[in-house]
Design a protein around this motif. Structure first.
Motif, PDB file in Angstrom:
ATOM      1  N   UNK A  35      52.275  45.036 -61.936  1.00 41.07           N
ATOM      2  CA  UNK A  35      50.744  45.374 -61.652  1.00 41.07           C
ATOM      3  C   UNK A  35      50.195  45.798 -61.144  1.00 41.07           C
ATOM      4  N   UNK A  36      48.933  46.247 -61.521  1.00 44.14           N
ATOM      5  CA  UNK A  36      47.974  47.670 -62.125  1.00 44.14           C
ATOM      6  C   UNK A  36      47.838  47.711 -60.221  1.00 44.14           C
ATOM      7  N   UNK A  37      48.096  49.429 -59.852  1.00 43.40           N
ATOM      8  CA  UNK A  37      48.179  49.613 -58.474  1.00 43.40           C
ATOM      9  C   UNK A  37      46.797  49.174 -58.081  1.00 43.40           C
ATOM     10  N   UNK A  38      45.942  48.999 -56.380  1.00 46.70           N
ATOM     11  CA  UNK A  38      44.718  49.089 -56.130  1.00 46.70           C
ATOM     12  C   UNK A  38      44.350  50.366 -56.034  1.00 46.70           C
ATOM     13  N   UNK A  39      43.189  50.646 -55.641  1.00 42.04           N
ATOM     14  CA  UNK A  39      42.466  51.687 -55.331  1.00 42.04           C
ATOM     15  C   UNK A  39      43.193  52.789 -54.400  1.00 42.04           C
ATOM     16  N   UNK A  40      43.367  52.009 -53.538  1.00 35.79           N
ATOM     17  CA  UNK A  40      44.481  53.254 -52.632  1.00 35.79           C
ATOM     18  C   UNK A  40      45.940  54.193 -52.314  1.00 35.79           C
ATOM     19  N   UNK A  41      46.549  52.598 -53.421  1.00 33.13           N
ATOM     20  CA  UNK A  41      47.981  52.900 -54.338  1.00 33.13           C
ATOM     21  C   UNK A  41      47.961  54.055 -55.179  1.00 33.13           C
ATOM     22  N   UNK A  42      47.305  54.996 -55.548  1.00 36.63           N
ATOM     23  CA  UNK A  42      46.734  55.232 -57.046  1.00 36.63           C
ATOM     24  C   UNK A  42      46.720  57.200 -55.931  1.00 36.63           C
ATOM     25  N   UNK A  43      46.656  56.819 -54.663  1.00 34.65           N
ATOM     26  CA  UNK A  43      45.414  58.135 -54.322  1.00 34.65           C
ATOM     27  C   UNK A  43      47.607  59.445 -54.093  1.00 34.65           C
ATOM     28  N   UNK A  44      47.330  60.609 -54.167  1.00 35.84           N
ATOM     29  CA  UNK A  44      48.268  61.743 -53.957  1.00 35.84           C
ATOM     30  C   UNK A  44      49.807  61.359 -51.938  1.00 35.84           C
ATOM     31  N   UNK A  45      50.803  61.331 -53.229  1.00 32.31           N
ATOM     32  CA  UNK A  45      51.271  61.905 -52.703  1.00 32.31           C
ATOM     33  C   UNK A  45      50.891  62.180 -50.716  1.00 32.31           C
ATOM     34  N   UNK A  46      50.585  63.582 -50.607  1.00 29.57           N
ATOM     35  CA  UNK A  46      50.108  64.376 -49.220  1.00 29.57           C
ATOM     36  C   UNK A  46      49.135  63.335 -48.925  1.00 29.57           C
ATOM     37  N   UNK A  47      48.382  62.545 -49.428  1.00 29.14           N
ATOM     38  CA  UNK A  47      47.297  61.550 -48.518  1.00 29.14           C
ATOM     39  C   UNK A  47      47.934  60.564 -47.940  1.00 29.14           C
ATOM     40  N   UNK A  58      33.388  34.762 -47.543  1.00 31.01           N
ATOM     41  CA  UNK A  58      33.083  36.656 -47.780  1.00 31.01           C
ATOM     42  C   UNK A  58      33.656  37.417 -47.793  1.00 31.01           C
ATOM     43  N   UNK A  59      34.307  38.189 -46.994  1.00 34.09           N
ATOM     44  CA  UNK A  59      35.365  39.177 -47.229  1.00 34.09           C
ATOM     45  C   UNK A  59      35.924  39.100 -48.605  1.00 34.09           C
ATOM     46  N   UNK A  60      36.337  38.227 -49.102  1.00 34.49           N
ATOM     47  CA  UNK A  60      36.980  37.898 -50.069  1.00 34.49           C
ATOM     48  C   UNK A  60      36.786  38.338 -51.139  1.00 34.49           C
ATOM     49  N   UNK A  61      35.779  38.387 -51.600  1.00 37.02           N
ATOM     50  CA  UNK A  61      34.143  39.034 -53.042  1.00 37.02           C
ATOM     51  C   UNK A  61      33.958  40.561 -52.102  1.00 37.02           C
ATOM     52  N   UNK A  62      33.973  40.999 -50.980  1.00 36.16           N
ATOM     53  CA  UNK A  62      34.001  42.317 -50.671  1.00 36.16           C
ATOM     54  C   UNK A  62      35.620  42.980 -50.402  1.00 36.16           C
ATOM     55  N   UNK A  63      36.202  42.480 -50.323  1.00 39.25           N
ATOM     56  CA  UNK A  63      37.848  42.724 -50.544  1.00 39.25           C
ATOM     57  C   UNK A  63      37.609  43.130 -52.486  1.00 39.25           C
ATOM     58  N   UNK A  64      37.559  42.247 -53.241  1.00 39.29           N
ATOM     59  CA  UNK A  64      37.308  43.006 -54.946  1.00 39.29           C
ATOM     60  C   UNK A  64      36.369  43.811 -54.880  1.00 39.29           C
ATOM     61  N   UNK A  65      35.711  44.328 -54.575  1.00 36.37           N
ATOM     62  CA  UNK A  65      34.520  45.361 -55.016  1.00 36.37           C
ATOM     63  C   UNK A  65      35.947  47.211 -54.112  1.00 36.37           C
ATOM     64  N   UNK A  66      35.803  46.767 -52.758  1.00 35.47           N
ATOM     65  CA  UNK A  66      36.919  47.352 -52.491  1.00 35.47           C
ATOM     66  C   UNK A  66      37.989  48.239 -53.023  1.00 35.47           C
ATOM     67  N   UNK A  67      38.805  47.376 -53.201  1.00 30.86           N
ATOM     68  CA  UNK A  67      40.348  47.783 -54.196  1.00 30.86           C
ATOM     69  C   UNK A  67      39.767  47.557 -55.419  1.00 30.86           C
ATOM     70  N   UNK A  68      38.997  47.517 -56.008  1.00 28.84           N
ATOM     71  CA  UNK A  68      38.619  47.870 -57.615  1.00 28.84           C
ATOM     72  C   UNK A  68      38.398  49.395 -57.587  1.00 28.84           C
TER      73      UNK A  68
END
Length: 250
Positions: free
Chosen positions: A174-186, A63-73
């Motif tokens: 590899x495509x970056x995930x949702x958090x890897x694309x944040x700014x350097x300042x973040x 179940x957590x892996x299913x949630x992972x896909x939603x979050x990181x997408x």
């Protein structure tokens, strides 16, 4: 209670304690090298006769892996940081119930790539109230907190350069995930928040310089684990945490 019955009870208690697993979490920013170091630590624990389970967050159970896909997408991001925090907590609760608790109860060590500290850092940096995160964590972890947390500290420059160099299974970037694309300042603010957590809980955290060569990082982690759990690993020496000792390689 008769003396022989008392002795039997003591032996049973000691056996239970000896079979008790250890819960180690790995934290750090993007590209810190957590997965590599978890794999290396598992190999060393196995060689020492300790069975270790490797898992991750978000994820670690179906179940957590299913949630992972939603979050990181990034599909949950438009709903806001609080909803993301709730989703992470939901995944964590299932992960604890289905993977972490059974492994620890069976006497295995659990090596987890991220845990509740990542929620405090990532969603905390995004503005979620710490008191709200406290409540979510209390519900999600059910009392299962890490015996030791290894923070692999790298600068955003180093971490993001590693992320950029990653390849997918077919050799393409590899495509970056949702958090890897944040700014350097973040990323810089997240790094500081991780270091703040480590400074606030020196009895739990060990900070390792992740910019060193992978072999050096692995050796530093192994030394820290042996120092923290000498009886489990058959090493003599103090197990008490020492902030001066536990800041390694930096």
């Amino acid at each position: 209670m008769r003396d022989d019955a008392r002795v039997d009870a003591m032996r049973e208690t000691r056996g239970t304690l000896q079979r008790q697993g250890r819960f180690l979490t790995f934290e750090g920013g993007e590209g810190a090298g957590k997965s590599t170091q978890i794999s290396r630590l598992k190999e060393r624990l196995n060689a020492a006769g300790i069975e270790a389970v490797v898992t991750r967050e978000p994820g670690g159970s179906p179940t957590a892996e299913t949630i992972r896909e939603l979050l990181l997408s990034g599909k949950v991001k438009p709903l806001g940081a609080e909803i993301e925090a709730v989703m992470f907590a939901a995944a964590r609760a299932d992960h604890v119930d289905e993977t972490i608790r059974p492994a620890l109860n069976a006497g295995r060590w659990v090596l987890c790539d991220r845990f509740a500290d990542s929620t405090r850092v990532y969603q905390g940096e995004a503005g979620v109230d710490p008191a709200f995160l406290d409540r979510l964590e209390a519900v999600a972890v059910g009392g299962y907190r890490p015996d030791m947390t290894i923070l692999i500290d790298v600068s955003p420059e180093v971490g993001l350069s590693r992320v950029a160099a990653r390849s997918s299974s077919d050799g393409t970037p590899a495509d970056p995930d949702r958090f890897e694309t944040d700014t350097k300042e973040v990323h810089m603010r997240r790094r500081q928040l991780f270091l703040d957590l480590a400074a606030a809980e020196p009895a739990r955290f060990v900070v390792v310089d992740g910019s060193a060569a992978a072999d050096k990082v692995a050796d530093d982690i192994w030394q820290a684990v042996c120092a923290r759990f000498p009886l489990d690993l058959g090493h003599a020496g103090p197990a008490a945490p020492d902030p001066a000792r536990d800041r390694i390689g930096g």
